[in-house]
Design a protein around this motif. Structure first.
Motif, PDB file in Angstrom:
ATOM      1  N   LEU A   1      -6.965  25.035  36.966  1.00  0.00           N
ATOM      2  CA  LEU A   1      -6.674  23.644  36.170  1.00  0.00           C
ATOM      3  C   LEU A   1      -5.737  22.723  36.723  1.00  0.00           C
ATOM      4  N   CYS A   2      -4.556  23.321  37.448  1.00  0.00           N
ATOM      5  CA  CYS A   2      -3.883  22.101  38.112  1.00  0.00           C
ATOM      6  C   CYS A   2      -4.626  21.555  39.358  1.00  0.00           C
ATOM      7  N   SER A   3      -5.364  22.364  39.907  1.00  0.00           N
ATOM      8  CA  SER A   3      -6.156  21.918  41.041  1.00  0.00           C
ATOM      9  C   SER A   3      -7.372  20.621  40.614  1.00  0.00           C
ATOM     10  N   PHE A   4      -7.969  20.899  39.381  1.00  0.00           N
ATOM     11  CA  PHE A   4      -8.943  19.961  38.674  1.00  0.00           C
ATOM     12  C   PHE A   4      -7.959  18.644  38.357  1.00  0.00           C
ATOM     13  N   PHE A   5      -6.696  19.038  37.750  1.00  0.00           N
ATOM     14  CA  PHE A   5      -5.707  17.961  37.376  1.00  0.00           C
ATOM     15  C   PHE A   5      -5.405  17.069  38.642  1.00  0.00           C
ATOM     16  N   ILE A   6      -5.281  17.665  39.671  1.00  0.00           N
ATOM     17  CA  ILE A   6      -4.891  16.801  40.873  1.00  0.00           C
ATOM     18  C   ILE A   6      -6.063  15.946  41.191  1.00  0.00           C
ATOM     19  N   LEU A   7      -7.387  16.660  41.081  1.00  0.00           N
ATOM     20  CA  LEU A   7      -8.720  15.924  41.479  1.00  0.00           C
ATOM     21  C   LEU A   7      -8.940  14.698  40.323  1.00  0.00           C
ATOM     22  N   PHE A   8      -8.425  14.992  39.191  1.00  0.00           N
ATOM     23  CA  PHE A   8      -8.679  13.867  38.119  1.00  0.00           C
ATOM     24  C   PHE A   8      -7.661  12.974  38.195  1.00  0.00           C
ATOM     25  N   GLU A   9      -6.479  13.054  38.829  1.00  0.00           N
ATOM     26  CA  GLU A   9      -5.768  12.112  39.057  1.00  0.00           C
ATOM     27  C   GLU A   9      -6.025  11.385  40.145  1.00  0.00           C
ATOM     28  N   VAL A  10      -6.367  11.913  41.571  1.00  0.00           N
ATOM     29  CA  VAL A  10      -6.688  11.340  42.701  1.00  0.00           C
ATOM     30  C   VAL A  10      -8.077  10.530  42.704  1.00  0.00           C
ATOM     31  N   ARG A  11      -9.159  11.339  42.153  1.00  0.00           N
ATOM     32  CA  ARG A  11     -10.240  10.844  42.386  1.00  0.00           C
ATOM     33  C   ARG A  11     -11.280  10.734  40.893  1.00  0.00           C
ATOM     34  N   ASP A  12     -10.456  10.423  39.956  1.00  0.00           N
ATOM     35  CA  ASP A  12     -11.157  10.551  38.402  1.00  0.00           C
ATOM     36  C   ASP A  12     -11.781  11.784  38.252  1.00  0.00           C
ATOM     37  N   GLY A  13     -11.571  12.817  38.614  1.00  0.00           N
ATOM     38  CA  GLY A  13     -12.111  14.288  38.466  1.00  0.00           C
ATOM     39  C   GLY A  13     -13.710  14.243  39.307  1.00  0.00           C
ATOM     40  N   VAL A  14     -13.640  13.576  40.183  1.00  0.00           N
ATOM     41  CA  VAL A  14     -15.023  13.741  41.242  1.00  0.00           C
ATOM     42  C   VAL A  14     -14.738  14.890  42.014  1.00  0.00           C
ATOM     43  N   TRP A  15     -15.572  15.719  42.251  1.00  0.00           N
ATOM     44  CA  TRP A  15     -15.408  16.876  42.650  1.00  0.00           C
ATOM     45  C   TRP A  15     -16.579  16.891  43.801  1.00  0.00           C
ATOM     46  N   ARG A  16     -15.988  17.177  44.926  1.00  0.00           N
ATOM     47  CA  ARG A  16     -16.786  17.035  46.123  1.00  0.00           C
ATOM     48  C   ARG A  16     -16.803  18.629  46.860  1.00  0.00           C
ATOM     49  N   ILE A  17     -17.928  18.889  47.816  1.00  0.00           N
ATOM     50  CA  ILE A  17     -17.856  20.301  48.212  1.00  0.00           C
ATOM     51  C   ILE A  17     -16.901  20.701  48.941  1.00  0.00           C
ATOM     52  N   TYR A  18     -16.175  19.634  49.694  1.00  0.00           N
ATOM     53  CA  TYR A  18     -15.307  20.169  50.679  1.00  0.00           C
ATOM     54  C   TYR A  18     -13.879  20.405  49.991  1.00  0.00           C
ATOM     55  N   ASP A  19     -13.890  20.246  48.526  1.00  0.00           N
ATOM     56  CA  ASP A  19     -12.677  20.400  47.979  1.00  0.00           C
ATOM     57  C   ASP A  19     -12.317  22.006  47.811  1.00  0.00           C
ATOM     58  N   PRO A  20     -13.241  22.828  47.441  1.00  0.00           N
ATOM     59  CA  PRO A  20     -12.828  24.100  47.389  1.00  0.00           C
ATOM     60  C   PRO A  20     -12.587  24.637  48.879  1.00  0.00           C
ATOM     61  N   LEU A  21     -13.398  24.015  50.063  1.00  0.00           N
ATOM     62  CA  LEU A  21     -13.241  24.521  51.262  1.00  0.00           C
ATOM     63  C   LEU A  21     -11.788  24.179  51.839  1.00  0.00           C
ATOM     64  N   ALA A  22     -11.459  22.939  51.418  1.00  0.00           N
ATOM     65  CA  ALA A  22     -10.082  22.683  51.838  1.00  0.00           C
ATOM     66  C   ALA A  22      -9.027  23.478  51.250  1.00  0.00           C
ATOM     67  N   GLN A  23      -9.120  23.831  49.784  1.00  0.00           N
ATOM     68  CA  GLN A  23      -8.187  24.854  49.375  1.00  0.00           C
ATOM     69  C   GLN A  23      -8.244  26.366  49.978  1.00  0.00           C
ATOM     70  N   ILE A  24      -9.336  26.532  50.375  1.00  0.00           N
ATOM     71  CA  ILE A  24      -9.481  27.690  51.058  1.00  0.00           C
ATOM     72  C   ILE A  24      -8.548  27.798  52.425  1.00  0.00           C
ATOM     73  N   VAL A  25      -8.986  26.701  53.166  1.00  0.00           N
ATOM     74  CA  VAL A  25      -8.168  26.394  54.604  1.00  0.00           C
ATOM     75  C   VAL A  25      -6.810  26.304  54.091  1.00  0.00           C
ATOM     76  N   GLY A  26      -6.346  25.626  53.003  1.00  0.00           N
ATOM     77  CA  GLY A  26      -4.891  25.846  52.817  1.00  0.00           C
ATOM     78  C   GLY A  26      -4.331  27.179  52.559  1.00  0.00           C
ATOM     79  N   ILE A  27      -5.136  27.824  51.743  1.00  0.00           N
ATOM     80  CA  ILE A  27      -4.770  29.270  51.706  1.00  0.00           C
ATOM     81  C   ILE A  27      -4.607  30.010  52.861  1.00  0.00           C
ATOM     82  N   LEU A  28      -5.556  29.756  53.926  1.00  0.00           N
ATOM     83  CA  LEU A  28      -5.686  30.717  55.046  1.00  0.00           C
ATOM     84  C   LEU A  28      -4.505  30.055  55.823  1.00  0.00           C
TER      85      LEU A  28
END
Length: 167
Positions: A57-84
């Motif tokens: 939910l916090c990740s979606f809130f970040i997306l909502f604040e930055v890009r008005d909730g528009v989700w791109r395919i590279y967003d979860p990939l970027a989070q996985i890269v961040g976790i790694l």
């Protein structure tokens, strides 16, 4: 959407992935440090699922604040890269910061709380000892005479054996 905004949101998702890794590891550390019989330890998996949901939910809130909730395919990939990245590079740094935070902030606060608890506890113990010392002679008298108060005394005035029949 401009290219700089997409790059900023990509970096933000990578950074949020790093924070997700740190928060999940902290959650696992805290729930694993409870005693095995406690509810926190028994239900640590359920608690971790709730933490994952809150982080999503916090990740979606970040997306909502930055890009008005528009989700791109590279967003979860970027989070996985961040976790790694957290797992490979930043884990020792976060653990060092966590240990410093524990030693400099949490342990002194915990020591102060334990000290206050000890002082209050010993004060009540001292008060209780003084009160029991003052009432000890009365307690002795009460122990010696309490059985007398529980004995049934014959009431001579209303006892049939002692009353005269009136005619």
């Amino acid at each position: 959407m401009t290219l700089s905004l997409q790059f900023f949101s990509l970096l933000l998702m990578v950074f949020s992935g790093i924070l997700v890794g740190a928060i999940i590891e902290g959650t696992r550390f805290v729930t694993g440090s409870f005693p095995r019989r406690s509810y926190v330890y028994k239900y640590r998996i359920v608690l971790e699922i709730f933490v994952w949901i809150a982080l999503g939910l916090c990740s979606f809130f970040i997306l909502f604040e930055v890009r008005d909730g528009v989700w791109r395919i590279y967003d979860p990939l970027a989070q996985i890269v961040g976790i790694l990245l957290y797992d490979q590079l930043f884990q020792p740094v976060f653990r060092l910061v966590g240990r410093i935070f524990l030693r400099l902030i949490i342990q002194p606060i915990w020591w102060i709380i334990c000290f206050i608890w000890l002082v209050v506890n010993k004060t009540f113990l001292l008060i209780w000892t003084l009160i029991s010392f003052i009432f000890k002679p009365f307690h002795f008298l009460f122990q010696k005479t309490w059985h007398l108060a529980l004995q049934k005394k014959p009431n001579i005035r209303y006892n049939r054996k002692y009353t005269k029949k009136m005619k």
